[in-house]
Design a protein around this motif. Structure first.
Motif, PDB file in Angstrom:
ATOM      1  N   THR A  10      40.446  88.169  57.598  1.00  0.00           N
ATOM      2  CA  THR A  10      39.673  89.207  58.282  1.00  0.00           C
ATOM      3  C   THR A  10      39.373  90.348  57.313  1.00  0.00           C
ATOM      4  OG1 THR A  10      41.601  90.490  58.969  1.00  0.00           O
ATOM      5  CG2 THR A  10      40.883  88.701  60.447  1.00  0.00           C
ATOM      6  N   PRO A  11      38.394  91.172  57.620  1.00  0.00           N
ATOM      7  CA  PRO A  11      38.118  92.324  56.761  1.00  0.00           C
ATOM      8  C   PRO A  11      39.342  93.212  56.551  1.00  0.00           C
ATOM      9  CG  PRO A  11      36.265  91.963  58.205  1.00  0.00           C
ATOM     10  CD  PRO A  11      37.358  91.027  58.653  1.00  0.00           C
ATOM     11  N   SER A  12      40.144  93.425  57.588  1.00  0.00           N
ATOM     12  CA  SER A  12      41.304  94.314  57.436  1.00  0.00           C
ATOM     13  C   SER A  12      42.320  93.778  56.434  1.00  0.00           C
ATOM     14  CB  SER A  12      41.961  94.590  58.789  1.00  0.00           C
ATOM     15  OG  SER A  12      42.445  93.392  59.356  1.00  0.00           O
ATOM     16  N   ASP A  13      42.332  92.471  56.203  1.00  0.00           N
ATOM     17  CA  ASP A  13      43.238  91.891  55.202  1.00  0.00           C
ATOM     18  C   ASP A  13      42.885  92.340  53.787  1.00  0.00           C
ATOM     19  OD1 ASP A  13      44.621  90.505  57.180  1.00  0.00           O
ATOM     20  OD2 ASP A  13      43.425  88.683  56.916  1.00  0.00           O
ATOM     21  N   LEU A  14      41.659  92.790  53.568  1.00  0.00           N
ATOM     22  CA  LEU A  14      41.230  93.234  52.246  1.00  0.00           C
ATOM     23  C   LEU A  14      41.895  94.537  51.821  1.00  0.00           C
ATOM     24  CD1 LEU A  14      37.464  92.369  52.683  1.00  0.00           C
ATOM     25  CD2 LEU A  14      38.990  91.354  50.965  1.00  0.00           C
ATOM     26  N   VAL A  15      42.322  95.342  52.788  1.00  0.00           N
ATOM     27  CA  VAL A  15      42.907  96.648  52.464  1.00  0.00           C
ATOM     28  C   VAL A  15      44.155  96.492  51.602  1.00  0.00           C
ATOM     29  CG1 VAL A  15      43.946  98.740  53.439  1.00  0.00           C
ATOM     30  CG2 VAL A  15      41.912  97.749  54.499  1.00  0.00           C
ATOM     31  N   ALA A  17      44.618  94.102  49.521  1.00  0.00           N
ATOM     32  CA  ALA A  17      44.277  93.215  48.408  1.00  0.00           C
ATOM     33  C   ALA A  17      43.815  93.952  47.157  1.00  0.00           C
ATOM     34  CB  ALA A  17      43.186  92.242  48.850  1.00  0.00           C
ATOM     35  N   VAL A  18      43.889  95.279  47.165  1.00  0.00           N
ATOM     36  CA  VAL A  18      43.453  96.043  45.997  1.00  0.00           C
ATOM     37  C   VAL A  18      44.235  95.573  44.774  1.00  0.00           C
ATOM     38  CG1 VAL A  18      43.324  98.351  44.968  1.00  0.00           C
ATOM     39  CG2 VAL A  18      42.758  98.010  47.386  1.00  0.00           C
ATOM     40  N   ILE A 116      39.247  93.217  42.927  1.00  0.00           N
ATOM     41  CA  ILE A 116      39.057  94.163  44.019  1.00  0.00           C
ATOM     42  C   ILE A 116      39.611  95.511  43.564  1.00  0.00           C
ATOM     43  CG2 ILE A 116      39.634  94.725  46.411  1.00  0.00           C
ATOM     44  CD1 ILE A 116      39.813  91.673  46.909  1.00  0.00           C
ATOM     45  N   ALA A 117      38.722  96.481  43.394  1.00  0.00           N
ATOM     46  CA  ALA A 117      39.103  97.799  42.880  1.00  0.00           C
ATOM     47  C   ALA A 117      39.598  98.724  43.986  1.00  0.00           C
ATOM     48  CB  ALA A 117      37.925  98.437  42.149  1.00  0.00           C
ATOM     49  N   GLN A 127      35.234  98.768  53.665  1.00  0.00           N
ATOM     50  CA  GLN A 127      34.380  98.948  52.487  1.00  0.00           C
ATOM     51  C   GLN A 127      35.187  98.543  51.259  1.00  0.00           C
ATOM     52  OE1 GLN A 127      31.672 102.291  52.219  1.00  0.00           O
ATOM     53  NE2 GLN A 127      32.577 102.811  50.236  1.00  0.00           N
ATOM     54  N   VAL A 128      34.616  97.664  50.456  1.00  0.00           N
ATOM     55  CA  VAL A 128      35.307  97.091  49.309  1.00  0.00           C
ATOM     56  C   VAL A 128      34.487  97.338  48.045  1.00  0.00           C
ATOM     57  CG1 VAL A 128      36.191  94.958  48.277  1.00  0.00           C
ATOM     58  CG2 VAL A 128      36.354  95.308  50.749  1.00  0.00           C
ATOM     59  N   ALA A 129      35.142  97.865  47.023  1.00  0.00           N
ATOM     60  CA  ALA A 129      34.517  98.003  45.701  1.00  0.00           C
ATOM     61  C   ALA A 129      35.075  96.901  44.811  1.00  0.00           C
ATOM     62  CB  ALA A 129      34.806  99.373  45.110  1.00  0.00           C
TER      63      ALA A 129
END
Length: 154
Positions: A10-15, A17-18, A116-117, A127-129
């Protein structure tokens, strides 16, 4: 052999993953048809991109890809390296610091290395940079370095 993308459900899993390094993508060829199609789409028919005879006598010895063509290929390459099946959609949000350190001569093979920055929750998603480096086979410098920003929507 194709390396599978890194998958976040899910998108929230990206938080969390920095700092994650994404797998390098497979090599892709940037041929003259790709360059010409981009020139037609953008109206940028500068000779260094589309006139093989004139470009052969130019500074690079052949036609070269538009910098913005190289930049535009980051999107599909990121999609090869990162998957978020629980996102309802992914939208380009913008770019930060873009550079083109060396050209992409016609028929070059390029690939993406990325990480993933940052990842921040925003209304409706995350929002992912992504720090993106597009490299050319055999080159000592990357052909494009950019921070691309996406929104992965719930």
């Amino acid at each position: 052999m194709t390396t599978p993308p890194v998958v976040f459900a899910t998108p929230s899993d990206l938080v969390s993953a920095v700092g994650t390094t994404l797998p390098s993508t497979e090599w892709m060829v940037v041929d003259q048809q790709c360059i010409d199609t981009f020139a037609d789409a953008t109206g940028d028919h500068q000779w260094i991109h589309v006139d093989a005879d004139r470009a052969a006598a130019g500074p690079y010895g052949s036609t070269i890809a538009h910098g913005y063509l190289t930049l535009s290929l980051i999107g599909p390459l990121v999609a090869d390296a990162l998957s978020v099946p629980g996102a309802s959609s992914v939208v380009n949000y913008g770019l930060e610091k873009v550079r083109f350190p060396t050209p992409v001569p016609v028929n070059s093979r390029i690939r993406l290395s990325a990480s993933i920055a940052s990842a921040t929750e925003v209304a409706g998603g995350v929002q992912v940079a992504i720090e993106a480096v597009v490299e050319r086979e055999g080159a000592t410098k990357p052909v494009c370095v950019a921070i691309v920003v996406y929104r992965f929507l719930d």
